[in-house]
Design a protein around this motif. Structure first.
Motif, mmCIF file in Angstrom:
data_model
loop_
_atom_site.group_PDB
_atom_site.id
_atom_site.type_symbol
_atom_site.label_atom_id
_atom_site.label_comp_id
_atom_site.label_asym_id
_atom_site.label_seq_id
_atom_site.Cartn_x
_atom_site.Cartn_y
_atom_site.Cartn_z
ATOM 1 N N ASN A 124 0.793 -1.224 0.000
ATOM 2 C CA ASN A 124 0.000 0.000 0.000
ATOM 3 C C ASN A 124 0.827 1.277 0.000
ATOM 4 O OD1 ASN A 124 -2.318 -1.576 0.120
ATOM 5 N ND2 ASN A 124 -2.329 -1.580 2.347
ATOM 6 N N ILE A 125 2.159 1.170 0.000
ATOM 7 C CA ILE A 125 2.991 2.374 0.038
ATOM 8 C C ILE A 125 4.029 2.341 -1.070
ATOM 9 C CG2 ILE A 125 2.686 2.736 2.510
ATOM 10 C CD1 ILE A 125 5.429 1.568 2.965
ATOM 11 N N SER A 126 4.482 3.524 -1.420
ATOM 12 C CA SER A 126 5.491 3.624 -2.471
ATOM 13 C C SER A 126 6.865 3.305 -1.901
ATOM 14 C CB SER A 126 5.485 5.037 -3.051
ATOM 15 O OG SER A 126 5.984 5.955 -2.096
ATOM 16 N N SER A 127 7.801 3.058 -2.781
ATOM 17 C CA SER A 127 9.167 2.770 -2.327
ATOM 18 C C SER A 127 9.773 3.986 -1.635
ATOM 19 C CB SER A 127 10.042 2.319 -3.496
ATOM 20 O OG SER A 127 10.140 3.340 -4.465
ATOM 21 N N GLU A 128 9.419 5.188 -2.073
ATOM 22 C CA GLU A 128 9.923 6.412 -1.429
ATOM 23 C C GLU A 128 9.388 6.527 -0.004
ATOM 24 O OE1 GLU A 128 12.101 9.764 -0.842
ATOM 25 O OE2 GLU A 128 12.201 8.420 -2.566
#
Length: 179
Positions: A116-120
């Protein structure tokens, strides 16, 4: 006489360097905790700390406590430049550059959050956790790197005596040539 002045100036510059001020800050939960200290390891007690944003705008100012620490409560993630000024000409700054962390707070417990989250955002979460865990270690390491040790002092005295010996030798040699 010229050599004596050079030795005195060298001693003054070493003394000034021995008392430089240091600052460190890291995020701990919903606050940024920092500390100020002198290179010899002594705490920077009751010293002014200013906090600036990326545009060099003053966000707040505060004083360190008896332990040389300060806390910036509940700042949003972003860019912070901490500047410490002991008032006697010693200044230092520390830059803490964060980006907004958007965790998936609504994800049900026990389910993987990574999807659910970006790599950043994941990098930022790891960076925040490491900053929190490494705060004391970094502070101790920085203090140890900038402490004057007995071997440093003895080495400095050895350099001074060596230079004085060379100067004395050259002085005697020049006198014996004149005679």
């Amino acid at each position: 006489m010229k050599k004596l002045i050079i030795l005195i100036m060298t001693g003054i510059s070493l003394a000034a360097q021995a008392h430089s001020i240091r600052i460190f800050a890291a995020r701990e939960g919903d606050a940024i905790k920092g500390c100020g200290y002198f290179s010899g390891g002594s705490k920077a007690e009751n010293v002014e700390v200013k906090v600036f944003d990326a545009n060099n705008k003053l966000l707040t100012q505060m004083k360190t406590d008896a332990d040389g620490t300060f806390v910036l409560k509940q700042p949003a993630a972003g860019f912070f430049r901490f500047e410490i000024n002991s008032g006697d000409g010693h200044k230092a700054e520390y830059i803490l550059n964060e980006t907004a962390i958007k965790e998936s707070a609504n994800a049900p417990a026990g389910e993987p959050v990574a999807a659910n989250i970006s790599s950043e955002a994941l990098r930022n979460i790891v960076r925040e956790e490491l900053g929190r865990e490494m705060f004391q270690l970094k502070k101790q390491l920085d203090e140890a790197e900038h402490q004057r040790r007995v071997s440093d002092i003895i080495g400095g005295i050895g350099y001074i005596l060596g230079i004085a010996g060379i100067a004395f030798y050259l002085s005697v040699r020049n006198k014996s040539r004149r005679d």
